[in-house]
Design a protein around this motif. Structure first.
Motif, PDB file in Angstrom:
ATOM      1  N   GLY A   1       0.836  -1.201   0.000  1.00 40.47           N
ATOM      2  CA  GLY A   1       0.000   0.000   0.000  1.00 40.47           C
ATOM      3  C   GLY A   1       0.864   1.240   0.000  1.00 40.47           C
TER       4      GLY A   1
ATOM      5  N   SER B   1       2.407   1.772  -3.356  1.00 44.67           N
ATOM      6  CA  SER B   1       1.439   2.339  -4.299  1.00 44.67           C
ATOM      7  C   SER B   1       1.334   3.844  -4.091  1.00 44.67           C
TER       8      SER B   1
ATOM      9  N   GLY C   1      -6.146   0.426  12.915  1.00 43.11           N
ATOM     10  CA  GLY C   1      -4.799   0.189  12.391  1.00 43.11           C
ATOM     11  C   GLY C   1      -4.775  -1.041  11.512  1.00 43.11           C
ATOM     12  N   ILE C   2      -3.583  -1.445  11.237  1.00 45.94           N
ATOM     13  CA  ILE C   2      -3.404  -2.568  10.335  1.00 45.94           C
ATOM     14  C   ILE C   2      -4.069  -3.807  10.936  1.00 45.94           C
TER      15      ILE C   2
HETATM   16  C1  HEM Z   1      -4.181   3.750  -5.111  1.00 44.71           C
HETATM   17  C2  HEM Z   1      -4.308   2.614  -4.556  1.00 44.71           C
HETATM   18  C3  HEM Z   1      -4.106   2.262  -3.082  1.00 44.71           C
HETATM   19  C4  HEM Z   1      -3.275   2.819  -2.166  1.00 44.71           C
HETATM   20  C5  HEM Z   1      -2.270   3.959  -2.355  1.00 44.71           C
HETATM   21  C6  HEM Z   1      -3.489   2.108  -0.908  1.00 44.71           C
HETATM   22  C7  HEM Z   1      -2.807   2.347   0.262  1.00 44.71           C
HETATM   23  C8  HEM Z   1      -2.952   1.619   1.428  1.00 44.71           C
HETATM   24  C9  HEM Z   1      -2.068   1.675   2.565  1.00 44.71           C
HETATM   25  C10 HEM Z   1      -0.833   2.557   2.677  1.00 44.71           C
HETATM   26  C11 HEM Z   1      -2.545   0.816   3.498  1.00 44.71           C
HETATM   27  C12 HEM Z   1      -1.889   0.487   4.834  1.00 44.71           C
HETATM   28  C13 HEM Z   1      -1.434  -0.954   4.885  1.00 44.71           C
HETATM   29  C14 HEM Z   1      -0.600  -1.473   3.753  1.00 44.71           C
HETATM   30  O1  HEM Z   1       0.336  -0.785   3.321  1.00 44.71           O
HETATM   31  O2  HEM Z   1      -0.892  -2.582   3.276  1.00 44.71           O
HETATM   32  C15 HEM Z   1      -3.752   0.223   2.970  1.00 44.71           C
HETATM   33  C16 HEM Z   1      -4.562  -0.684   3.630  1.00 44.71           C
HETATM   34  C17 HEM Z   1      -5.699  -1.263   3.098  1.00 44.71           C
HETATM   35  N1  HEM Z   1      -6.095  -1.224   1.774  1.00 44.71           N
HETATM   36 FE1  HEM Z   1      -5.282  -0.029   0.360  1.00 44.71          FE
HETATM   37  N2  HEM Z   1      -4.462   1.145  -1.095  1.00 44.71           N
HETATM   38  C18 HEM Z   1      -4.852   1.203  -2.416  1.00 44.71           C
HETATM   39  C19 HEM Z   1      -5.764   0.380  -3.035  1.00 44.71           C
HETATM   40  C20 HEM Z   1      -6.489  -0.604  -2.392  1.00 44.71           C
HETATM   41  C21 HEM Z   1      -7.298  -1.599  -3.052  1.00 44.71           C
HETATM   42  C22 HEM Z   1      -7.405  -1.773  -4.576  1.00 44.71           C
HETATM   43  C23 HEM Z   1      -7.903  -2.330  -2.057  1.00 44.71           C
HETATM   44  C24 HEM Z   1      -8.868  -3.494  -2.173  1.00 44.71           C
HETATM   45  C25 HEM Z   1      -9.694  -3.695  -3.122  1.00 44.71           C
HETATM   46  C26 HEM Z   1      -7.460  -1.800  -0.782  1.00 44.71           C
HETATM   47  C27 HEM Z   1      -7.891  -2.234   0.455  1.00 44.71           C
HETATM   48  C28 HEM Z   1      -7.237  -1.969   1.639  1.00 44.71           C
HETATM   49  C29 HEM Z   1      -7.639  -2.469   2.930  1.00 44.71           C
HETATM   50  C30 HEM Z   1      -8.881  -3.332   3.233  1.00 44.71           C
HETATM   51  C31 HEM Z   1      -6.673  -2.028   3.847  1.00 44.71           C
HETATM   52  C32 HEM Z   1      -6.591  -2.363   5.337  1.00 44.71           C
HETATM   53  C33 HEM Z   1      -5.633  -3.534   5.396  1.00 44.71           C
HETATM   54  C34 HEM Z   1      -5.255  -3.977   6.777  1.00 44.71           C
HETATM   55  O3  HEM Z   1      -5.725  -3.403   7.751  1.00 44.71           O
HETATM   56  O4  HEM Z   1      -4.462  -4.941   6.839  1.00 44.71           O
HETATM   57  N3  HEM Z   1      -6.591  -0.763  -1.020  1.00 44.71           N
HETATM   58  N4  HEM Z   1      -3.979   0.726   1.699  1.00 44.71           N
END
Ligand code: HEM
Lengths: 254, 286
Positions: free
Chosen positions: A75, A78, A249-250
């Motif tokens: 994430g 990205s 949080g995560i």
């Molecule tokens: C531009 C696209 C995206 C960016 C910049 C982004 C960024 C992030 C970041 C920085 C986190 C924190 C944890 C990690 O780094 O894994 C996160 C968590 C998360 N993201 Fe994204 N994300 C994007 C797209 C998506 C997509 C496509 C999905 C699902 C369809 C998604 C679902 C989630 C969920 C459910 C969490 C919480 C995960 C957890 O608590 O373990 N995100 N995202």
């Protein structure tokens, strides 16, 4: 000896600057850049709390969340790629005019005449491809961790919107070089949209600004690419990050 | 008391043992409540007398056996005989008098408390619930600075270097000027849509170009509301993982197939035999 003396004078100067009002007005209490920073639990908290980073990070996170093997940083990567794309994209905007045939000529000039032009163009292009890839992989990692389960359902939905926006950003950018590759790749892609049941021709008309791709399409996609879509994705990113924190949080550990 | 995970207790005990110079096992036992706390400097309040326990229990609502246990532990720690019967002199358990200077033998010396004055002693702290219904568990946490920020910084450097290296060594394509009258053969969509273009070879365009991506995206968004299984353990979610992996693999295979194994007329081709028909990476692959 002279060296030592100079070194001492430099040190004194650095101290002087670091104690100045200007310096201290920039770096808030607890900043490691301030004079007399020491590594204490309290200062470790202040580094985050008294810093703009507090908008993104809490003071503490779960230990397993820092393990590289949990998020694989996907994430974050990205997001970082999005920032790199914004910076390189602004650079490209200085040299690009979305008209025909100027767009193509500008790209040629960019690759040959502009200092670092070719490098920045390549970074922008490969960065975009990498971002599609990293967003996709991020989604997969979230799925395999079951991290979309309550209370994170909605953040998954926000994520799906982010995935779609990432694809649209990449796709709108694909047309901008206005070469054979751009024109026909976009023709193929947007023809698919015209097969939409019932509204096919309307969808296609709005998308490419006419019944077929013309220089008007170039302008339209340029505005979408540099203004509209980045604006929308920024809003969704803000919601996404905010929800990551509000949802506790995560996720995990497994 | 909430269950504190064993490894956390141990870590904390080790730190405390190091600080106080006592053996780890002893500190650990003490933390778990298996052993009385080592005598600390200074004394505690006089212990309540056994007979008062009933009154105290009734007054405070704290179960009697808990009061009893705490009383015994204190007595033992301070080296007094463990009281079993009620000394006649004890009047109240809620002594607030000046503490005996040393943890000495001054049992039951609770001073008289003026009429009408209610005193309290802190027996336990019950934390208020948060406004948001967040489940409070003891979590193993680390400071974001320096632990997380350091990792993020390294990731940032790595990505930057990879990107710059790619930008130096792989030239982004720029073909001839756009020509509406001359469609290249094959013409391919950007690679992330090539899976869909591949489907166009098998299905009606309405199905491959609109229904499948549209429904696919909707299905993706609805996953959290369809998958009601609360567990996140892989062994509990075999079906979900199977289905998701199937779709991920299928889209990867279709994308790779469409990118490399489709040539002129979008017909099947071997990239090693007929060349690369994937303009984005053509520059380095050929
Ligand atoms: C531009 C696209 C995206 C960016 C910049 C982004 C960024 C992030 C970041 C920085 C986190 C924190 C944890 C990690 O780094 O894994 C996160 C968590 C998360 N993201 Fe994204 N994300 C994007 C797209 C998506 C997509 C496509 C999905 C699902 C369809 C998604 C679902 C989630 C969920 C459910 C969490 C919480 C995960 C957890 O608590 O373990 N995100 N995202």
């Amino acid at each position: 000896m002279a060296n030592g003396n100079g070194g001492r004078r430099l040190g004194a100067l650095v101290d002087h600057v670091r104690e100045s009002q200007v310096w201290n007005s920039i770096f808030r209490p607890g900043s490691p850049f301030r004079a007399g920073y020491s590594d204490s639990p309290r200062n470790r908290s202040y580094v985050i709390m008294n810093n703009v980073l507090y908008h993104l990070h809490p003071v503490k996170v779960k230990r397993h969340g820092v393990r590289l093997s949990y998020t694989l940083c996907l994430g974050g990567i990205s997001f970082f790629l999005f920032i790199v794309l914004t910076i390189t994209g602004i650079f490209l905007m200085f040299y690009y005019r979305p008209t025909s045939p100027q767009a193509y000529l500008d790209l040629q000039a960019l690759s040959t005449d502009v200092a670092f032009g070719n490098l920045v163009r390549n970074m922008h292009r490969w960065g975009a491809h990498l971002m599609v890839l990293s967003v996709f992989l991020h989604m997969a990692r979230v799925f395999y961790h079951g991290a979309y389960k309550p209370p994170r359902e909605f953040n998954w939905v926000v994520g799906v919107v982010l995935l779609l926006l990432t694809l649209l950003l990449s796709f709108t950018g694909y047309l901008l070089p206005w070469d054979q590759l751009a024109l026909w790749a976009v023709t193929v892609g947007s023809t698919m949209a015209s097969y939409t049941p019932v509204f096919g021709s309307q969808v296609s008309f709005v998308l490419i600004g006419g019944v077929q791709i013309t220089p008007d399409t170039l302008l339209r996609w340029y505005v979408l690419h540099v203004l509209f879509l980045p604006f929308v994705i920024t809003i969704f990113l803000a919601v996404h990050f905010w929800r990551v924190r509000k949802d506790g949080g995560i996720s995990g550990p497994l | 008391m909430a269950d504190i995970p064993e490894h956390l207790l141990r870590r904390s005990a080790e730190a405390k043992a190091k600080a106080t110079g006592r053996p780890v096992e002893e500190v650990l036992a003490e933390m778990k409540g298996e052993a009385p706390p080592a005598p600390a400097a200074g004394g505690g309040d006089a212990p309540p007398a056994a007979a008062d326990l009933d009154t105290l229990a009734a007054e405070t609502g704290i179960p009697k056996h808990l009061l009893e246990r705490s009383m015994r532990a204190r007595a033992k720690a301070e080296g007094r005989p463990v009281p079993t019967a009620a000394p006649a002199t004890a009047t109240t358990a809620t002594a607030t008098a000046p503490r005996p200077a040393a943890g000495g033998a001054q049992p039951a010396a609770a001073p008289a408390i003026p009429e009408g004055v209610r005193t309290q002693r802190l027996l336990t702290v019950v934390k208020a619930g948060a406004i948001q219904q967040v489940k409070r568990e003891p979590h193993d946490k680390v400071n974001v600075w320096p632990h997380l920020l350091a990792i993020e910084f390294v990731a940032l450097l790595v990505v930057t270097f990879v990107l710059i290296a790619m930008a130096i060594y792989i030239q982004a394509p720029l073909l001839e000027f756009a020509n509406f009258n001359e469609q290249p053969n094959p013409s391919k969509a950007p690679w992330y849509f090539l899976g869909l273009q591949e489907l166009l070879a098998y299905f009606d365009p309405q199905v491959a170009g609109v229904l499948i991506p549209g429904l696919g995206l909707a299905a993706l968004a609805f996953i959290p509301y369809v998958d009601k299984n609360p567990s996140v353990r892989p062994s509990d979610r075999k079906l979900a993982i199977l289905i998701f992996t199937f779709f991920i693999t299928a889209s990867a295979v279709l994308t790779i197939y469409g990118s490399f194994f489709r040539g002129p007329g979008f017909n099947f081709t071997f990239p090693w035999r007929d060349g690369i028909f994937f303009d984005d990476l053509k520059a380095i692959l050929e």
